[in-house]
Design a protein around this motif. Structure first.
Motif, PDB file in Angstrom:
ATOM      1  N   GLU A  81       0.823  -1.205   0.000  1.00 49.59           N
ATOM      2  CA  GLU A  81       0.000   0.000   0.000  1.00 49.59           C
ATOM      3  C   GLU A  81       0.862   1.264   0.000  1.00 49.59           C
ATOM      4  OE1 GLU A  81      -4.084   0.795   1.923  1.00 49.59           O
ATOM      5  OE2 GLU A  81      -2.580   1.195   3.454  1.00 49.59           O
ATOM      6  N   ASN A  82       0.493   2.190  -0.867  1.00 49.67           N
ATOM      7  CA  ASN A  82       1.133   3.492  -0.886  1.00 49.67           C
ATOM      8  C   ASN A  82       0.452   4.325   0.201  1.00 49.67           C
ATOM      9  OD1 ASN A  82       1.500   6.328  -1.451  1.00 49.67           O
ATOM     10  ND2 ASN A  82       2.303   5.732  -3.453  1.00 49.67           N
ATOM     11  N   LYS A  83       1.178   4.620   1.269  1.00 51.81           N
ATOM     12  CA  LYS A  83       0.601   5.287   2.439  1.00 51.81           C
ATOM     13  C   LYS A  83       0.028   6.669   2.105  1.00 51.81           C
ATOM     14  CE  LYS A  83       2.016   1.960   5.137  1.00 51.81           C
ATOM     15  NZ  LYS A  83       1.541   0.720   4.629  1.00 51.81           N
ATOM     16  N   LEU A  84       0.694   7.414   1.236  1.00 52.78           N
ATOM     17  CA  LEU A  84       0.215   8.743   0.868  1.00 52.78           C
ATOM     18  C   LEU A  84      -1.105   8.659   0.106  1.00 52.78           C
ATOM     19  CD1 LEU A  84       0.567  11.803   0.736  1.00 52.78           C
ATOM     20  CD2 LEU A  84       1.930  11.474  -1.342  1.00 52.78           C
ATOM     21  N   ILE A  85      -1.169   7.801  -0.891  1.00 51.40           N
ATOM     22  CA  ILE A  85      -2.402   7.624  -1.668  1.00 51.40           C
ATOM     23  C   ILE A  85      -3.528   7.142  -0.755  1.00 51.40           C
ATOM     24  CG2 ILE A  85      -3.492   6.340  -3.559  1.00 51.40           C
ATOM     25  CD1 ILE A  85      -1.456   8.307  -4.605  1.00 51.40           C
ATOM     26  N   ALA A  86      -3.224   6.203   0.138  1.00 53.07           N
ATOM     27  CA  ALA A  86      -4.241   5.669   1.052  1.00 53.07           C
ATOM     28  C   ALA A  86      -4.784   6.765   1.966  1.00 53.07           C
ATOM     29  CB  ALA A  86      -3.655   4.535   1.879  1.00 53.07           C
ATOM     30  N   LYS A  87      -3.916   7.625   2.430  1.00 50.85           N
ATOM     31  CA  LYS A  87      -4.358   8.717   3.309  1.00 50.85           C
ATOM     32  C   LYS A  87      -5.239   9.704   2.548  1.00 50.85           C
ATOM     33  CE  LYS A  87      -2.625  11.974   6.723  1.00 50.85           C
ATOM     34  NZ  LYS A  87      -3.348  11.479   7.859  1.00 50.85           N
ATOM     35  N   ILE A  88      -4.843  10.066   1.343  1.00 51.39           N
ATOM     36  CA  ILE A  88      -5.632  11.004   0.529  1.00 51.39           C
ATOM     37  C   ILE A  88      -6.999  10.408   0.188  1.00 51.39           C
ATOM     38  CG2 ILE A  88      -5.748  12.119  -1.744  1.00 51.39           C
ATOM     39  CD1 ILE A  88      -2.647  12.412  -1.517  1.00 51.39           C
ATOM     40  N   ALA A  89      -7.029   9.124  -0.148  1.00 53.70           N
ATOM     41  CA  ALA A  89      -8.280   8.464  -0.535  1.00 53.70           C
ATOM     42  C   ALA A  89      -9.182   8.161   0.657  1.00 53.70           C
ATOM     43  CB  ALA A  89      -7.973   7.170  -1.288  1.00 53.70           C
ATOM     44  N   SER A  90      -8.638   8.196   1.873  1.00 54.42           N
ATOM     45  CA  SER A  90      -9.392   7.908   3.104  1.00 54.42           C
ATOM     46  C   SER A  90     -10.051   6.532   3.071  1.00 54.42           C
ATOM     47  CB  SER A  90     -10.455   8.984   3.364  1.00 54.42           C
ATOM     48  OG  SER A  90      -9.863  10.248   3.501  1.00 54.42           O
ATOM     49  N   GLY A  91      -9.429   5.588   2.403  1.00 53.63           N
ATOM     50  CA  GLY A  91     -10.007   4.253   2.265  1.00 53.63           C
ATOM     51  C   GLY A  91     -10.185   3.525   3.575  1.00 53.63           C
ATOM     52  N   ASP A  92      -9.201   3.592   4.469  1.00 56.21           N
ATOM     53  CA  ASP A  92      -9.328   2.909   5.757  1.00 56.21           C
ATOM     54  C   ASP A  92     -10.475   3.500   6.567  1.00 56.21           C
ATOM     55  OD1 ASP A  92      -7.213   1.175   5.271  1.00 56.21           O
ATOM     56  OD2 ASP A  92      -5.739   2.448   6.264  1.00 56.21           O
ATOM     57  N   PHE A  93     -10.590   4.817   6.558  1.00 50.97           N
ATOM     58  CA  PHE A  93     -11.668   5.491   7.293  1.00 50.97           C
ATOM     59  C   PHE A  93     -13.033   5.033   6.769  1.00 50.97           C
ATOM     60  CE2 PHE A  93     -14.643   9.089   7.496  1.00 50.97           C
ATOM     61  CZ  PHE A  93     -14.744   9.236   8.872  1.00 50.97           C
ATOM     62  N   ARG A  94     -13.213   5.065   5.456  1.00 43.71           N
ATOM     63  CA  ARG A  94     -14.508   4.683   4.863  1.00 43.71           C
ATOM     64  C   ARG A  94     -14.789   3.199   5.047  1.00 43.71           C
ATOM     65  NH1 ARG A  94     -14.381   5.424  -0.361  1.00 43.71           N
ATOM     66  NH2 ARG A  94     -12.237   6.100  -0.483  1.00 43.71           N
ATOM     67  N   ARG A  95     -13.763   2.353   4.929  1.00 41.11           N
ATOM     68  CA  ARG A  95     -13.948   0.922   5.140  1.00 41.11           C
ATOM     69  C   ARG A  95     -14.377   0.653   6.577  1.00 41.11           C
ATOM     70  NH1 ARG A  95     -11.236  -3.303   7.386  1.00 41.11           N
ATOM     71  NH2 ARG A  95     -11.955  -5.322   6.636  1.00 41.11           N
ATOM     72  N   ASN A  96     -13.775   1.345   7.538  1.00 44.75           N
ATOM     73  CA  ASN A  96     -14.142   1.148   8.940  1.00 44.75           C
ATOM     74  C   ASN A  96     -15.596   1.524   9.206  1.00 44.75           C
ATOM     75  OD1 ASN A  96     -11.681   0.115   9.723  1.00 44.75           O
ATOM     76  ND2 ASN A  96     -10.843   2.107  10.285  1.00 44.75           N
ATOM     77  N   ILE A  97     -16.078   2.561   8.554  1.00 47.69           N
ATOM     78  CA  ILE A  97     -17.481   2.957   8.724  1.00 47.69           C
ATOM     79  C   ILE A  97     -18.410   1.851   8.232  1.00 47.69           C
ATOM     80  CG2 ILE A  97     -19.286   4.531   7.880  1.00 47.69           C
ATOM     81  CD1 ILE A  97     -17.166   6.756   7.982  1.00 47.69           C
ATOM     82  N   THR A  98     -18.178   1.354   7.022  1.00 42.94           N
ATOM     83  CA  THR A  98     -19.060   0.312   6.481  1.00 42.94           C
ATOM     84  C   THR A  98     -18.888  -1.012   7.215  1.00 42.94           C
ATOM     85  OG1 THR A  98     -17.474  -0.179   4.714  1.00 42.94           O
ATOM     86  CG2 THR A  98     -19.236   1.380   4.204  1.00 42.94           C
ATOM     87  N   TYR A  99     -17.652  -1.330   7.604  1.00 44.19           N
ATOM     88  CA  TYR A  99     -17.403  -2.580   8.341  1.00 44.19           C
ATOM     89  C   TYR A  99     -18.126  -2.553   9.685  1.00 44.19           C
ATOM     90  CZ  TYR A  99     -14.973  -6.505  10.455  1.00 44.19           C
ATOM     91  OH  TYR A  99     -14.687  -7.709  11.060  1.00 44.19           O
ATOM     92  N   ASN A 100     -18.007  -1.452  10.401  1.00 45.15           N
ATOM     93  CA  ASN A 100     -18.667  -1.338  11.704  1.00 45.15           C
ATOM     94  C   ASN A 100     -20.185  -1.326  11.587  1.00 45.15           C
ATOM     95  OD1 ASN A 100     -16.328  -1.422  13.268  1.00 45.15           O
ATOM     96  ND2 ASN A 100     -15.972   0.758  12.976  1.00 45.15           N
ATOM     97  N   PHE A 101     -20.716  -0.735  10.518  1.00 42.39           N
ATOM     98  CA  PHE A 101     -22.157  -0.777  10.278  1.00 42.39           C
ATOM     99  C   PHE A 101     -22.615  -2.225  10.088  1.00 42.39           C
ATOM    100  CE2 PHE A 101     -25.685  -1.046   7.283  1.00 42.39           C
ATOM    101  CZ  PHE A 101     -26.656  -0.329   7.963  1.00 42.39           C
TER     102      PHE A 101
END
Length: 110
Positions: A81-101
């Protein structure tokens, strides 16, 4: 354009039928596969770490896939994973929202 010359595209897929489901994540030409037991979620970031069920044979230099239990602590997300791209895309944040739902609604999704 020159800015896209070294851009690598990673993606995640959920592949399912009525009997089983898998999460497939790709990093350039390499991939990791994880069986989904109850539920899962994907977004614009890699989420398979060392909990994969199978890796492409070229996922790590010199890595030979023998058994899942013989992983040698290889972490797919950390490695590719490219850490910079991942941070800009906020993928972990959005995945955590849907996963927790999904986790909250497990067994009662309507």
């Amino acid at each position: 354009m020159w800015i896209y010359k070294n851009l690598r595209y990673h993606n995640s897929f959920i592949i399912a039928d009525f009997n089983s489901a898998y999460k497939l994540e790709t990093a350039d030409k390499k991939w990791a596969l994880k069986k989904i037991e109850d539920f899962d979620s994907i977004s614009n970031s890699l989420s398979i770490t060392d909990d994969y069920d199978m890796l492409s044979s070229d996922a790590e230099e010199g890595f030979i896939y023998n058994k899942v239990t013989n992983r040698k602590n290889f972490n797919f997300k950390e490695r590719y994973e490219n850490k910079l791209i991942a941070k800009i895309a906020s993928g972990d944040f959005r995945r955590n929202i849907t996963y927790n739902f999904l986790k909250e609604k497990k067994g009662n999704l309507k």
